[in-house]
Design a protein around this motif. Structure first.
Motif, PDB file in Angstrom:
ATOM      1  N   LYS A 103     -22.144  -0.832 -18.765  1.00 44.38           N
ATOM      2  CA  LYS A 103     -21.565   0.200 -17.893  1.00 44.38           C
ATOM      3  C   LYS A 103     -21.542  -0.180 -16.416  1.00 44.38           C
ATOM      4  CE  LYS A 103     -25.800   2.841 -17.236  1.00 44.38           C
ATOM      5  NZ  LYS A 103     -26.452   4.128 -17.429  1.00 44.38           N
ATOM      6  N   ASP A 104     -22.510  -0.967 -15.964  1.00 45.53           N
ATOM      7  CA  ASP A 104     -22.546  -1.355 -14.552  1.00 45.53           C
ATOM      8  C   ASP A 104     -22.164  -2.816 -14.326  1.00 45.53           C
ATOM      9  OD1 ASP A 104     -23.367   1.200 -13.580  1.00 45.53           O
ATOM     10  OD2 ASP A 104     -25.385   0.775 -14.345  1.00 45.53           O
ATOM     11  N   GLN A 105     -21.746  -3.518 -15.396  1.00 44.68           N
ATOM     12  CA  GLN A 105     -21.377  -4.925 -15.287  1.00 44.68           C
ATOM     13  C   GLN A 105     -19.882  -5.175 -15.465  1.00 44.68           C
ATOM     14  OE1 GLN A 105     -23.637  -6.930 -14.157  1.00 44.68           O
ATOM     15  NE2 GLN A 105     -25.254  -5.407 -14.365  1.00 44.68           N
ATOM     16  N   VAL A 106     -19.219  -4.337 -16.261  1.00 46.76           N
ATOM     17  CA  VAL A 106     -17.776  -4.477 -16.478  1.00 46.76           C
ATOM     18  C   VAL A 106     -17.065  -3.599 -15.464  1.00 46.76           C
ATOM     19  CG1 VAL A 106     -15.878  -4.117 -18.105  1.00 46.76           C
ATOM     20  CG2 VAL A 106     -18.089  -4.983 -18.927  1.00 46.76           C
ATOM     21  N   MET A 107     -16.081  -4.179 -14.772  1.00 43.91           N
ATOM     22  CA  MET A 107     -15.347  -3.466 -13.728  1.00 43.91           C
ATOM     23  C   MET A 107     -13.858  -3.433 -14.052  1.00 43.91           C
ATOM     24  SD  MET A 107     -17.376  -5.071 -10.509  1.00 43.91           S
ATOM     25  CE  MET A 107     -17.944  -6.512 -11.391  1.00 43.91           C
ATOM     26  N   VAL A 108     -13.228  -2.356 -13.642  1.00 47.33           N
ATOM     27  CA  VAL A 108     -11.796  -2.152 -13.866  1.00 47.33           C
ATOM     28  C   VAL A 108     -11.142  -1.801 -12.539  1.00 47.33           C
ATOM     29  CG1 VAL A 108     -10.098  -0.635 -14.979  1.00 47.33           C
ATOM     30  CG2 VAL A 108     -12.105  -1.403 -16.248  1.00 47.33           C
ATOM     31  N   ALA A 109      -9.944  -2.332 -12.329  1.00 47.58           N
ATOM     32  CA  ALA A 109      -9.095  -1.951 -11.192  1.00 47.58           C
ATOM     33  C   ALA A 109      -7.689  -1.730 -11.737  1.00 47.58           C
ATOM     34  CB  ALA A 109      -9.078  -3.045 -10.125  1.00 47.58           C
ATOM     35  N   VAL A 110      -7.013  -0.716 -11.253  1.00 47.36           N
ATOM     36  CA  VAL A 110      -5.625  -0.462 -11.629  1.00 47.36           C
ATOM     37  C   VAL A 110      -4.781  -0.739 -10.395  1.00 47.36           C
ATOM     38  CG1 VAL A 110      -3.963   1.227 -12.470  1.00 47.36           C
ATOM     39  CG2 VAL A 110      -6.314   1.252 -13.351  1.00 47.36           C
ATOM     40  N   LEU A 111      -3.813  -1.655 -10.542  1.00 49.47           N
ATOM     41  CA  LEU A 111      -2.997  -2.081  -9.413  1.00 49.47           C
ATOM     42  C   LEU A 111      -1.525  -1.975  -9.747  1.00 49.47           C
ATOM     43  CD1 LEU A 111      -5.751  -3.906  -9.257  1.00 49.47           C
ATOM     44  CD2 LEU A 111      -4.456  -5.101  -7.512  1.00 49.47           C
ATOM     45  N   LEU A 112      -0.711  -1.964  -8.709  1.00 48.98           N
ATOM     46  CA  LEU A 112       0.732  -2.072  -8.880  1.00 48.98           C
ATOM     47  C   LEU A 112       1.066  -3.531  -9.174  1.00 48.98           C
ATOM     48  CD1 LEU A 112       1.885   0.203  -5.933  1.00 48.98           C
ATOM     49  CD2 LEU A 112       1.826   0.771  -8.367  1.00 48.98           C
ATOM     50  N   PRO A 113       2.173  -3.805  -9.846  1.00 50.91           N
ATOM     51  CA  PRO A 113       2.479  -5.192 -10.220  1.00 50.91           C
ATOM     52  C   PRO A 113       2.719  -6.121  -9.032  1.00 50.91           C
ATOM     53  CG  PRO A 113       4.268  -3.723 -10.839  1.00 50.91           C
ATOM     54  CD  PRO A 113       3.147  -2.862 -10.374  1.00 50.91           C
ATOM     55  N   ASN A 114       3.054  -5.585  -7.867  1.00 51.44           N
ATOM     56  CA  ASN A 114       3.290  -6.433  -6.702  1.00 51.44           C
ATOM     57  C   ASN A 114       2.057  -6.530  -5.805  1.00 51.44           C
ATOM     58  OD1 ASN A 114       3.184  -3.953  -5.496  1.00 51.44           O
ATOM     59  ND2 ASN A 114       5.247  -4.023  -4.635  1.00 51.44           N
ATOM     60  N   TRP A 115       0.899  -6.058  -6.282  1.00 50.78           N
ATOM     61  CA  TRP A 115      -0.378  -6.116  -5.582  1.00 50.78           C
ATOM     62  C   TRP A 115      -0.353  -5.356  -4.259  1.00 50.78           C
ATOM     63  CZ3 TRP A 115       1.607 -10.173  -8.318  1.00 50.78           C
ATOM     64  CH2 TRP A 115       0.856 -10.603  -9.392  1.00 50.78           C
ATOM     65  N   SER A 116       0.568  -4.386  -4.118  1.00 54.65           N
ATOM     66  CA  SER A 116       0.669  -3.654  -2.854  1.00 54.65           C
ATOM     67  C   SER A 116      -0.303  -2.488  -2.774  1.00 54.65           C
ATOM     68  CB  SER A 116       2.094  -3.137  -2.650  1.00 54.65           C
ATOM     69  OG  SER A 116       2.414  -2.189  -3.649  1.00 54.65           O
ATOM     70  N   GLY A 117      -0.968  -2.162  -3.842  1.00 49.07           N
ATOM     71  CA  GLY A 117      -1.929  -1.069  -3.803  1.00 49.07           C
ATOM     72  C   GLY A 117      -2.720  -1.026  -5.083  1.00 49.07           C
ATOM     73  N   GLY A 118      -3.916  -0.473  -4.988  1.00 50.53           N
ATOM     74  CA  GLY A 118      -4.751  -0.373  -6.173  1.00 50.53           C
ATOM     75  C   GLY A 118      -5.905   0.582  -5.980  1.00 50.53           C
ATOM     76  N   THR A 119      -6.649   0.777  -7.045  1.00 51.86           N
ATOM     77  CA  THR A 119      -7.796   1.676  -7.026  1.00 51.86           C
ATOM     78  C   THR A 119      -9.035   1.028  -6.438  1.00 51.86           C
ATOM     79  OG1 THR A 119      -8.464   0.959  -9.229  1.00 51.86           O
ATOM     80  CG2 THR A 119      -7.037   2.900  -9.096  1.00 51.86           C
ATOM     81  N   GLY A 120      -9.036  -0.288  -6.346  1.00 52.87           N
ATOM     82  CA  GLY A 120     -10.255  -1.014  -6.029  1.00 52.87           C
ATOM     83  C   GLY A 120     -11.053  -1.211  -7.307  1.00 52.87           C
ATOM     84  N   TRP A 121     -12.041  -2.078  -7.237  1.00 56.64           N
ATOM     85  CA  TRP A 121     -12.881  -2.364  -8.402  1.00 56.64           C
ATOM     86  C   TRP A 121     -13.945  -1.301  -8.540  1.00 56.64           C
ATOM     87  CZ3 TRP A 121     -11.490  -5.633 -11.957  1.00 56.64           C
ATOM     88  CH2 TRP A 121     -10.680  -6.713 -11.625  1.00 56.64           C
ATOM     89  N   HIS A 122     -14.102  -0.794  -9.774  1.00 52.61           N
ATOM     90  CA  HIS A 122     -15.129   0.195 -10.070  1.00 52.61           C
ATOM     91  C   HIS A 122     -15.705  -0.114 -11.443  1.00 52.61           C
ATOM     92  CE1 HIS A 122     -13.846   2.497  -6.607  1.00 52.61           C
ATOM     93  NE2 HIS A 122     -12.598   2.365  -7.040  1.00 52.61           N
TER      94      HIS A 122
END
Length: 178
Positions: A103-122
């Protein structure tokens, strides 16, 4: 004292059969062949991960540890939706202690395909306890958007994550009227 009586003409016009109805908010995900509310068998399979899997960052051309997903606002009402993603509580563990180990080792980020924005790593734990707004701003009615679902593993993780796995992990995406 004098009085007068008057007869006045009058007439009524009526508007009958007026209908009032509401629309809805309707966020859908593309399952590869149609838009659905619940994509029950995505091909998101991140396997044989290791400390440092996915690199230390996401930048154009350097990370391939992602899956693509599409969301669409199919609301019947002419509204835009702000989208917040969360990890639903209660992932099924394939190995004893997997959630606590990962739970504290695997991280997910959701980004736009052109890398112009994202959620950041969490971390998975953070996605489970906190909602994150997806990038790209609100999603207008009848508009779809591609997102990239990136995964990485903390490079400082050790043997405590060896042979651990989580299956049937559910991410929920809530579209709320802007």
């Amino acid at each position: 004292t004098t009085g007068a009586a008057f007869a006045l003409f009058s007439s009524t016009a009526t508007v009958s059969g007026v209908t009032f109805s509401t629309g809805n908010a309707n966020l859908q995900v593309w399952d590869g062949s149609t838009w659905v509310a619940d994509w029950t068998s995505p091909t998101f399979n991140f396997s044989n991960m290791f400390p440092g899997y996915g690199g230390t960052g996401v930048s154009e051309g350097t990370s391939t540890s992602y899956q693509t997903m599409y969301l669409k606002n199919l609301s019947t009402s002419a509204i835009a939706l702000n989208i917040v993603g969360t990890l639903r509580a209660g992932p099924t563990e394939t190995y004893s202690g997997s959630w606590d180990a990962l739970k504290d080792q695997v991280m997910v980020a959701v980004l736009l395909p052109n890398w112009s924005g994202g959620t950041g790593w969490h971390t998975l734990n953070e996605w489970n306890t906190t909602g994150y707004t997806l990038p790209g701003g609100s999603l207008a009615q009848n508009t779809q958007r591609e997102y990239r679902f990136y995964v990485r593993v903390n490079g400082a993780a050790g043997n405590e994550i060896a042979t651990k796995g989580l299956t049937l992990v559910n991410f929920d995406f809530l579209g709320t009227q802007e």
